[in-house]
Design an enzyme around this catalytic site. Structure first.
Site, mmCIF file in Angstrom:
data_model
loop_
_atom_site.group_PDB
_atom_site.id
_atom_site.type_symbol
_atom_site.label_atom_id
_atom_site.label_comp_id
_atom_site.label_asym_id
_atom_site.label_seq_id
_atom_site.Cartn_x
_atom_site.Cartn_y
_atom_site.Cartn_z
ATOM 1 N N HIS A 254 0.820 -1.221 0.000
ATOM 2 C CA HIS A 254 0.000 0.000 0.000
ATOM 3 C C HIS A 254 0.852 1.269 0.000
ATOM 4 O O HIS A 254 0.450 2.286 -0.576
ATOM 5 C CB HIS A 254 -0.996 0.003 1.169
ATOM 6 N N HIS A 257 1.772 1.726 -3.500
ATOM 7 C CA HIS A 257 0.576 2.284 -4.168
ATOM 8 C C HIS A 257 0.517 3.794 -3.963
ATOM 9 O O HIS A 257 0.318 4.558 -4.901
ATOM 10 C CB HIS A 257 -0.699 1.637 -3.615
ATOM 11 N N HIS A 271 -7.543 1.845 -7.447
ATOM 12 C CA HIS A 271 -6.743 1.570 -6.244
ATOM 13 C C HIS A 271 -6.163 0.149 -6.259
ATOM 14 O O HIS A 271 -4.959 -0.051 -6.140
ATOM 15 C CB HIS A 271 -7.640 1.791 -5.017
HETATM 16 ZN ZN LIG Z 1 -6.374 -0.987 -0.211
#
Ligand SMILES: [Zn+2]
Length: 367
Positions: A254, A257, A271
């Protein structure tokens, strides 16, 4: 050492569950205040109306304006109070659900969320993401409790584009690896304590479900059908991954990300699609076994999740830009520090570029 697992009181899933909404709100109060945006109101408004027809429990529907912002939350809080509603309900996507959670919290009434897509694992969590009115991120609102009920109408969810369900698989793909890293590092999670055995077990089941059911679910979802595999994936994307991330911990996937969001070219990606590539980069960062990396890449390719920067829309590997991604992934307070070893922007840069090479290698090899 404090260990904590947190979850909604009830997770309800099945075809046509929204048609039983009145029966669920009745258990929590006498009048429900229900928010949904224009599109979702068109999609489920009639179902909601029919659910309450002839029932003692009352309801009032209100249009959600589209942004989970402080002014919108305030407006809906006031409208909910004016109706003297004692149950808050949000039906729709992430922003609608986050707004419902916030309104319920400020008005001190129980919250029911009913996601109409299964594209992330956010619905079950005790968290709302607040944006400014112009759509920029503002802050996280940490809530004391998870939503009381989460209702998944699988027919409604299967009617959405398959890419959204697949994106949810990308978000759920990371959950086990991030929880495993957090547990190894003995760090705390968003639930406020260390990782329980239960959270790890749910995260592992989440991963195993993706591998065994993901492709079958994708193929059914493309035809908007509810099969047993679709049911299992909806549960994994939402419940298993939701408990898994909140009580198991987030780590490098994450954070990477979040780093990728500086690349303009990736803004059209969802996402979970960016999280899928972040997962591959985390596996490189922690030097995971080759078999594990192959299983993850093979899964991503089978359902159509990105395994290279090119898949995310990045046209050329620009070192300067990718170093910025790595730096942002390592920003202060990032979940990347839940990894069980020292992480630096240099190591993250190397992991991102190598993940891209690994993705390209298998794409060519298995083409
Ligand atoms: Zn997530």
């Amino acid at each position: 050492m404090t260990k904590i697992i947190t979850s909604p009181s009830k997770f309800i899933q099945g075809p046509d569950e929204l048609s039983r909404l009145s029966a669920y709100t009745e258990r929590l109060g006498k009048k429900a205040f229900i928010i949904a945006d224009e599109f979702v109101t068109g999609l489920v408004g009639k179902t909601v109306e029919e659910s309450y027809a002839g029932k003692e429990t009352g309801y009032q529907m209100a249009l959600f304006g589209g942004e989970c912002s402080k002014p919108e939350i305030k407006r809906l809080c006031d409208a909910c109070k004016a109706q003297e509603a004692d149950v808050m309900v949000g039906i729709g996507g992430g922003k609608t659900l986050d707004t419902a959670k916030a309104v319920g919290y400020y008005n001190n009434i129980p919250v029911i969320v009913a996601p109409t897509i299964a594209s992330t694992d956010a619905p079950t969590s005790a968290l709302s993401v607040i944006y400014k009115e112009n759509g920029e991120f503002e802050e996280y609102l940490m809530l004391p409790l998870n939503p009381t009920f989460v209702i998944m109408d699988t027919k409604v969810i299967a009617s959405a584009p398959a890419r959204l369900l697949v994106s949810g698989m990308g978000d759920a793909l990371a959950t086990y690896f991030e929880a495993r890293a957090t547990k190894r590092a003995n760090k705390t999670t968003m639930a406020g304590g260390h990782v329980t055995e239960a959270a790890i077990a749910l995260a592992k089941l989440c991963y195993d479900t993706q591998i065994s059911e993901g492709l079958k679910a994708k193929l059914a979802a493309e035809k908007h059908l509810v099969t047993e595999a679709v049911e299992k994936i909806i549960e994994a994307n939402t419940y298993l991954s939701g408990i898994g991330f909140e009580s198991g911990g987030l780590a490098a996937a994450h954070a990477i990300h979040n780093g990728l969001t500086v690349l303009e070219e990736t803004h059209h990606m969802y996402h979970g699609e960016k999280v899928a590539f972040g997962t591959l980069a985390q596996l490189i960062l922690e030097d995971a076994p080759k078999a594990e990396i192959e299983e993850v890449v093979s899964f991503c390719l089978s359902v159509g999740l990105p395994v290279t920067l090119g898949d995310l829309g990045v046209k050329e590997l620009n070192e300067e830009k990718l170093r910025k991604v790595a730096e942002l992934s390592c920003a202060e307070g990032e979940t990347i520090y839940n990894m069980p070893f020292e992480v630096t922007p240099d190591l993250v840069y190397a992991a991102i570029v190598t993940a891209d090479s690994v993705g390209r290698y298998y794409k060519e090899k298995w083409a």
